[in-house]
Design a protein around this motif. Structure first.
Motif, PDB file in Angstrom:
ATOM      1  N   ALA A  12      21.680  38.636  27.260  1.00  0.00           N
ATOM      2  CA  ALA A  12      22.891  37.832  27.405  1.00  0.00           C
ATOM      3  C   ALA A  12      24.052  38.434  26.617  1.00  0.00           C
ATOM      4  CB  ALA A  12      22.623  36.396  26.949  1.00  0.00           C
ATOM      5  N   SER A  15      25.380  41.321  28.424  1.00  0.00           N
ATOM      6  CA  SER A  15      26.082  40.880  29.626  1.00  0.00           C
ATOM      7  C   SER A  15      27.568  40.674  29.371  1.00  0.00           C
ATOM      8  CB  SER A  15      25.455  39.574  30.131  1.00  0.00           C
ATOM      9  OG  SER A  15      26.148  39.061  31.239  1.00  0.00           O
ATOM     10  N   PHE A  16      27.935  40.283  28.164  1.00  0.00           N
ATOM     11  CA  PHE A  16      29.339  40.048  27.857  1.00  0.00           C
ATOM     12  C   PHE A  16      30.131  41.340  27.679  1.00  0.00           C
ATOM     13  CE2 PHE A  16      27.604  35.976  26.006  1.00  0.00           C
ATOM     14  CZ  PHE A  16      28.043  35.196  27.064  1.00  0.00           C
ATOM     15  N   ARG A  71      33.430  35.699  32.572  1.00  0.00           N
ATOM     16  CA  ARG A  71      32.148  36.310  32.209  1.00  0.00           C
ATOM     17  C   ARG A  71      31.176  35.256  31.685  1.00  0.00           C
ATOM     18  NH1 ARG A  71      28.630  39.782  33.326  1.00  0.00           N
ATOM     19  NH2 ARG A  71      30.484  40.693  34.244  1.00  0.00           N
ATOM     20  N   SER A  75      27.793  34.364  33.809  1.00  0.00           N
ATOM     21  CA  SER A  75      26.495  34.606  33.176  1.00  0.00           C
ATOM     22  C   SER A  75      25.688  33.315  33.072  1.00  0.00           C
ATOM     23  CB  SER A  75      26.701  35.210  31.782  1.00  0.00           C
ATOM     24  OG  SER A  75      27.340  36.464  31.867  1.00  0.00           O
ATOM     25  N   THR A  78      24.413  32.360  36.584  1.00  0.00           N
ATOM     26  CA  THR A  78      23.358  33.292  36.997  1.00  0.00           C
ATOM     27  C   THR A  78      22.055  32.995  36.269  1.00  0.00           C
ATOM     28  OG1 THR A  78      25.022  35.009  37.394  1.00  0.00           O
ATOM     29  CG2 THR A  78      22.737  35.720  37.201  1.00  0.00           C
ATOM     30  N   PHE A  79      22.136  32.766  34.971  1.00  0.00           N
ATOM     31  CA  PHE A  79      20.933  32.480  34.189  1.00  0.00           C
ATOM     32  C   PHE A  79      20.293  31.172  34.668  1.00  0.00           C
ATOM     33  CE2 PHE A  79      18.446  31.118  30.544  1.00  0.00           C
ATOM     34  CZ  PHE A  79      17.843  32.305  30.148  1.00  0.00           C
ATOM     35  N   THR A 208      32.321  29.915  40.486  1.00  0.00           N
ATOM     36  CA  THR A 208      32.118  29.474  39.104  1.00  0.00           C
ATOM     37  C   THR A 208      33.075  28.345  38.737  1.00  0.00           C
ATOM     38  OG1 THR A 208      33.612  31.215  38.299  1.00  0.00           O
ATOM     39  CG2 THR A 208      31.265  31.726  38.366  1.00  0.00           C
ATOM     40  N   LEU A 311      19.959  37.846  35.345  1.00  0.00           N
ATOM     41  CA  LEU A 311      21.125  38.280  34.571  1.00  0.00           C
ATOM     42  C   LEU A 311      21.210  39.802  34.539  1.00  0.00           C
ATOM     43  CD1 LEU A 311      23.361  36.785  33.078  1.00  0.00           C
ATOM     44  CD2 LEU A 311      22.053  37.044  30.970  1.00  0.00           C
ATOM     45  N   LYS A 314      22.516  40.996  37.911  1.00  0.00           N
ATOM     46  CA  LYS A 314      23.947  40.764  38.054  1.00  0.00           C
ATOM     47  C   LYS A 314      24.759  41.804  37.279  1.00  0.00           C
ATOM     48  CE  LYS A 314      25.854  37.776  35.541  1.00  0.00           C
ATOM     49  NZ  LYS A 314      26.696  38.829  34.908  1.00  0.00           N
ATOM     50  N   ASP A 315      24.274  42.178  36.097  1.00  0.00           N
ATOM     51  CA  ASP A 315      24.995  43.168  35.306  1.00  0.00           C
ATOM     52  C   ASP A 315      24.885  44.561  35.907  1.00  0.00           C
ATOM     53  OD1 ASP A 315      25.873  41.278  33.523  1.00  0.00           O
ATOM     54  OD2 ASP A 315      24.160  41.500  32.187  1.00  0.00           O
TER      55      ASP A 315
END
Length: 353
Positions: A12, A15-16, A71, A75, A78-79, A208, A311, A314-315
């Motif tokens: 996570a 991911s940011f 973001r 995230s 998605t999670f 989102t 996740l 997606k990244d």
């Protein structure tokens, strides 16, 4: 379990580091400076702090600002969808006693597709802008399919108890019939309308908005909370009926209830992030290998592993420039999960023979 949790937290955090436009990489330091500054500004608005009064200067100092909230939202959604996919797969595999069982077996994916088709036929090129209608049609489509399967399963069983395998067969037959009818409508679509239909089906652009989060949160609430309460007795569905009766557990009723809950989970996940159902096959397999078959540990293990895998996928999309909107999430999931799926097939080969 703690190790897996730490790994998911690291995923996570990484991911940011990808900007909200999915085309630019930032260092962890730059990303977290932006995130912390964003929280200081918006929390400072409530308290009328210096951070809120000097927000223009803070924004100018941030390495990037525009993609921070996007973001975080992307995230989180998605999670959450990965959690639902993995746990629904674990439920179906336990009920059917087969690691190849998928939560789409009762026709829920067909119901979602019917909802998208009705949306596109009604609004044409402007279908993507009608978010409320999309959620309404897709959930109704999935609910109608589940109801038809349960009703027909009850009719076919007569006075006997409804078999979960009867539900499976009915779900496959209904999906095939409705799929053939849908192909008739899609073949007659205008090219531009057909492109909109494919984009919505593949969920290239994930919604989102606050509305999407509210709908997904409600679906998670009504499905995850009951499963959490059943986590101590859910193992009984894998026992023989006589054994469960002696324990005072109605395994038959529990199977039906948990299948409905699993269907709600996979429906919500598909509507909000598209068809990435391979996670519902591989995440439970990984969770069983790490934590064993006891469902109390499976519950938390699937939530962590499913959310972490989706996740990561997606990244990966965020690092691959492809067209204007990127690669569909389901495509990356298939590539990432395919080796694990092959391993499942090899391990089950002796059972099938």
């Amino acid at each position: 379990m703690i190790v897996v949790g730490v790994i998911v937290i690291i995923i996570a955090l990484v991911s940011f580091c990808i900007d909200g436009n999915f085309r630019e990489w930032h260092t962890p330091a730059e990303s977290w400076i932006s995130i912390i500054s964003w929280f200081r500004i918006h929390l400072g608005h409530l308290a009328d702090s210096d951070a809120w009064r000097n927000r223009k200067e803070l924004i100018e100092q941030m390495p990037y600002y525009g993609g921070v909230i996007e973001r975080i939202r992307l995230s989180a959604m998605t999670f959450g969808c990965g959690m639902l996919m993995a746990l629904s797969g674990s439920i179906f595999q336990t009920v059917f006693r087969n690691p190849m069982a998928a939560p789409t077996m009762l026709g829920v994916s067909t119901g979602v597709n019917v909802g998208v088709l009705i949306l596109v036929l009604q609004y044409g090129l402007y279908a993507e802008s009608h978010l409320s209608e999309k959620y309404l049609y897709c959930y109704i489509g999935a609910g109608v399919m589940l109801t038809l399967v349960l009703v027909l399963g009850k009719i076919s069983s007569g006075k006997k108890r409804m078999s979960v395998f009867d539900l499976l067969i009915i779900g496959v037959i209904l999906s095939s019939i409705i799929g053939a009818i849908m192909s008739f409508f899609t073949m007659g679509m205008d090219n531009d309308v057909a492109l909109v239909y494919r984009e919505i089906m593949m969920m290239i652009r994930m919604d989102t908005s606050k509305q999407a989060f509210s709908i997904l949160g409600f679906a998670m609430l009504i499905s995850l909370v009951p499963m959490f309460m059943l986590r101590f007795s859910f193992n009984a569905v894998s026992f023989e009926s006589d054994d469960t009766r002696s324990l005072g557990i109605n395994a038959y009723l529990m199977k039906i209830v948990t299948l409905i809950l699993g269907t709600i989970m996979i429906t919500a996940a598909m509507i909000h992030c598209g068809s990435a159902g391979m996670i519902s096959l591989v995440a439970p397999f990984i969770a069983r290998g790490l934590f064993g078959a006891e469902f109390r540990r499976q519950f938390w293990g699937n939530l962590l592993i499913g959310g972490g895998i989706l996740l990561i996928c997606k990244d990966i999309i965020g690092l691959i420039p492809f067209g204007t909107d990127g690669i569909p999430l389901g495509t990356i999931v298939d590539f990432v999960a395919l080796p694990v799926f092959v391993l499942i097939v090899v391990k089950q080969k002796r059972v099938w023979e």
